[in-house]
Design a protein around this motif. Structure first.
Motif, PDB file in Angstrom:
ATOM      1  N   PRO B 277      26.159 -18.328  69.004  1.00 54.23           N
ATOM      2  CA  PRO B 277      24.821 -17.811  69.376  1.00 54.23           C
ATOM      3  C   PRO B 277      24.798 -17.146  70.751  1.00 54.23           C
ATOM      4  N   ALA B 280      26.336 -13.702  70.258  1.00 49.39           N
ATOM      5  CA  ALA B 280      25.636 -12.859  69.279  1.00 49.39           C
ATOM      6  C   ALA B 280      24.180 -12.684  69.705  1.00 49.39           C
ATOM      7  N   ARG B 282      21.767 -14.597  69.324  1.00 48.75           N
ATOM      8  CA  ARG B 282      20.921 -14.970  68.193  1.00 48.75           C
ATOM      9  C   ARG B 282      20.720 -16.474  68.185  1.00 48.75           C
ATOM     10  N   ARG B 283      19.532 -16.911  67.799  1.00 51.04           N
ATOM     11  CA  ARG B 283      19.286 -18.333  67.605  1.00 51.04           C
ATOM     12  C   ARG B 283      20.215 -18.825  66.491  1.00 51.04           C
ATOM     13  N   PHE B 285      21.630 -20.175  63.246  1.00 53.98           N
ATOM     14  CA  PHE B 285      21.031 -20.239  61.910  1.00 53.98           C
ATOM     15  C   PHE B 285      21.255 -21.643  61.344  1.00 53.98           C
ATOM     16  N   THR B 343      24.577 -16.547  61.569  1.00 52.65           N
ATOM     17  CA  THR B 343      24.083 -16.380  62.940  1.00 52.65           C
ATOM     18  C   THR B 343      24.521 -15.043  63.517  1.00 52.65           C
ATOM     19  N   LYS B 346      23.426  -9.328  62.154  1.00 55.09           N
ATOM     20  CA  LYS B 346      22.433  -8.569  62.920  1.00 55.09           C
ATOM     21  C   LYS B 346      22.299  -9.034  64.369  1.00 55.09           C
ATOM     22  N   GLY B 347      23.302  -9.708  64.869  1.00 52.79           N
ATOM     23  CA  GLY B 347      23.273 -10.123  66.273  1.00 52.79           C
ATOM     24  C   GLY B 347      23.739  -8.999  67.182  1.00 52.79           C
ATOM     25  N   SER B 348      23.402  -9.121  68.486  1.00 53.94           N
ATOM     26  CA  SER B 348      23.911  -8.143  69.465  1.00 53.94           C
ATOM     27  C   SER B 348      25.220  -8.696  70.005  1.00 53.94           C
ATOM     28  N   TYR B 533      18.489 -23.107  71.626  1.00 58.71           N
ATOM     29  CA  TYR B 533      19.035 -21.762  71.387  1.00 58.71           C
ATOM     30  C   TYR B 533      17.920 -20.740  71.239  1.00 58.71           C
ATOM     31  N   TYR B 535      17.055 -17.644  71.645  1.00 57.32           N
ATOM     32  CA  TYR B 535      17.415 -16.253  71.944  1.00 57.32           C
ATOM     33  C   TYR B 535      16.372 -15.314  71.368  1.00 57.32           C
ATOM     34  N   LYS B 536      16.326 -15.201  70.060  1.00 54.96           N
ATOM     35  CA  LYS B 536      15.276 -14.389  69.437  1.00 54.96           C
ATOM     36  C   LYS B 536      15.155 -14.801  67.984  1.00 54.96           C
TER      37      LYS B 536
END
Lengths: 94, 536
Positions: B277, B280, B282-283, B285, B343, B346-348, B533, B535-536
């Protein structure tokens, strides 16, 4: 984080537990002189289990602790029983 | 997560502030961070010794027949390679190093629950490791039983089994005490607002691990003592000539040693769950699914031990029961892998060294896991049992899994540990060499194992030569990668690390790098709607 509660067990209780444990120890030794054939191991384990129960309850303060501790001890004993059962899946059918 | 960023007036834990200075200050420190680092240095030394022994094995196996030493020396070398790598590197590994360093920081605690017990665990670890190593040089030569000490051979061999077994016994105590410390720490010392289901997932994995350490390790402890009792007092536990049952030894040994695989791999999975996370953005998953799957692996993993014993002569009923349970344990492991991959979707994604190693972990762990299923199935197991295929599977899990997660964790928490960055390019090169070398070393073992190459054999038929030679060169690449990593991390000081170089959201990234002695100036808190976590 959690409020602490302290329970002080009186000496009298400890003394009774000690006497009980010593008595069971004498019984353990005594039954070895008696021929119980297939029951020998079962009786020895039964006496040991009773002694463990007393130690856990009084010396290790399980009687006065929160439910969480009792749950943990139950889980441990449950796992122990399962391990024995799975091992017997080999010995009973070999 | 609540920001508690403070530029602390207190000195970092790396500065000696107590009664002693220099080495003594480290050796007597009860600070969880210093103890974590001491474990790390010790483990790296033992790992280096294990690697050298591994290379010696590969050198001997380069051609069929005797090359540089004889079969008895070969037996001793693979035994001590196993003992060192298993008992002093991968079992304590991630939990002892990063559990100690990061767990209190991640849950907002000032230390573990029992700091002195923690230091005592470290010294037990050193003592146990020293006894195990000394077994190589004492008595009638190094033990030649393999790290599993299988009876009745371990009862009958004249080599120095007792010292090695006793070393493993002492190491077990260290493991139990560390597990106990972590359980109490997580129950009693979490930050306000941090419920169990708001705890980061690395601590969750340590929690599941700690229960295995506490519940399973005593069984191997007593089993190892039974070997000593049988050798010295001739009590017939395992040796048929004394009235014992050798399969009982295998049951008792694997009742611990299979869950021990989860002692190794669960913290590794926890590390990966932290890294993905963060890199990436990202929260995570399926937070709850990952947390519960750790407990599921720990509990189901406790009841699959006899899949190591399909050819031992145990009952058919037991074999299919344990085969079924083995397939069940794959489910929670797969849950984690699916959640990591989801997770990342589509993460950055920022491809930094910890993330590269995390990806390497997933790739290698998947190969290790899938080949584990063919070993868990009764029919295919018979074909590849005790072949190089098992060696390959085992190393894909233990080295590809635990080892790569260990490297990922070092690269992830290094800036926090030392307050310094490292050379990213060099770190990436270390990944390239380690990953390529690893696959070149172990993948051919799957193939020659399928062809019938037995494990633990000093000599082999000519058709296995090419596979062994590929493995040798893979080993060389692996050593080069390891050396590059050591140079990257420890050769010279990098630039000063910011408090949060990776953009992590867990508590340890909100305090200075390196952390102050007591970790937090103001105790951190988690708000009602906050999680680990966000993040978004």
């Amino acid at each position: 984080m959690h409020p602490e509660t302290v329970h002080i067990t009186p000496y009298r209780s400890h003394a009774w537990v000690l006497i009980t444990l010593l008595t069971f120890t004498v019984i353990t030794v005594t039954v070895t002189w008696i021929d119980l054939s297939a029951l020998t191991v079962f009786i020895a384990l039964l006496i040991a289990s009773v002694k463990s129960f007393i130690v856990l309850t009084y010396f290790m303060h399980l009687k006065y602790e929160s439910t969480l501790f009792r749950v943990f001890v139950f889980i441990v004993l449950f796992i122990y029983v399962l391990v024995i059962l799975f091992t017997l899946a080999d010995y009973a059918y070999r | 997560m609540t920001e508690e960023k403070t530029h602390h007036p207190e000195p970092s834990y790396l500065v000696d502030t107590g009664k002693y200075k220099g080495l003594m200050a480290w050796l007597t420190s009860t600070d969880h961070k210093r103890i974590g680092l001491m474990y790390m240095y010790a483990i790296m030394v033992f790992f280096s010794v294990g690697v050298i022994l591994g290379v010696l094995m590969r050198m001997e196996l380069y051609w069929p027949g005797q090359q540089i030493y004889g079969p008895q020396a070969y037996n001793g070398i693979f035994t001590i390679h196993g003992i060192i790598m298993i008992f002093t590197v991968v079992i304590p590994g991630l939990a002892a190093v990063f559990g100690n360093f990061s767990l209190p920081l991640m849950i907002g605690a000032k230390d573990v629950a029992f700091p002195r017990l923690n230091l005592f665990s470290f010294y037990l670890y050193v003592l146990g490791a020293a006894i195990a190593l000394a077994s190589q040089f004492m008595g009638n030569g190094p033990p030649d039983t393999g790290w599993t000490f299988y009876a009745p051979y371990s009862i009958q061999t004249q080599t120095n089994v007792v010292a090695a077994v006793f070393g493993a016994f002492v190491l077990g105590f260290s493991s139990i005490l560390t597990g106990l410390n972590f359980i109490v720490t997580m129950h009693r010392m979490r930050a306000p607002g941090m419920t169990f289901f708001k705890m980061p997932l690395f601590p969750w994995s340590l929690y599941a691990t700690a229960w295995i350490q506490v519940l399973a390790t005593p069984i191997v402890g007593i089993t190892l003592l039974m070997i000593i009792a049988e050798r010295w007092l001739r009590i017939g536990f395992f040796d048929p000539s004394l009235g014992g049952d050798p399969i009982l030894y295998q049951h008792l040994f694997w009742i611990y040693s299979h869950p021990a695989v989860y002692i190794m791999i669960l913290p590794a999975m926890g590390v990966i769950t932290e890294i993905i996370p963060t890199f990436a953005l990202r929260r995570i998953f399926g937070y709850k699914a990952i947390a519960i799957s750790s407990l599921a692996i720990a509990s189901v993993g406790y009841f699959v031990w006899a899949h190591h014993m399909y050819t031992s002569g145990m009952s058919t009923t037991a074999r299919w029961v344990f085969s079924l349970l083995t397939f069940l344990v794959a489910v929670p492991s797969a849950i984690k892998v699916f959640n990591w991959v989801t997770t990342m979707y589509k993460g950055s994604i920022s491809v930094k060294p910890p993330f590269l190693f995390a990806l390497g972990f997933i790739f290698l762990f998947m190969i290790g896991g899938m080949t584990g299923l063919s070993l868990g199935a009764l029919a295919t197991n018979i074909h590849v049992h005790d072949t190089a295929y098992v060696v390959a599977h085992f190393h894909y899990i233990v080295f590809g899994g635990v080892g790569f997660a260990f490297f990922a964790a070092i690269y992830y928490w290094y800036p926090k540990m030392y307050g310094r960055m490292y050379n990213i390019k060099m770190a990436n090169w270390s990944f390239v060499f380690l990953f390529t070398g690893f696959n070149l070393l172990y993948f051919p073992q799957f193939i020659i194992g399928m062809m019938g190459m037995p494990r633990r054999y000093f000599d082999y038929l000519p058709q296995f030569t090419f596979g062994h030679q590929l493995s040798f060169w893979g080993g060389i690449l692996l050593v080069i990668g390891f050396v590059i990593m050591l140079i990257t991390l420890f050769s010279k000081k990098g630039a000063k690390a910011p408090d949060n170089p990776w953009g992590g959201r867990t508590f340890e990234w909100n305090i200075p790098s390196p952390p102050p002695v007591e970790n937090f100036d103001i105790m951190p808190e988690l708000g009602v709607n906050e999680g680990p976590y966000d993040y978004k």
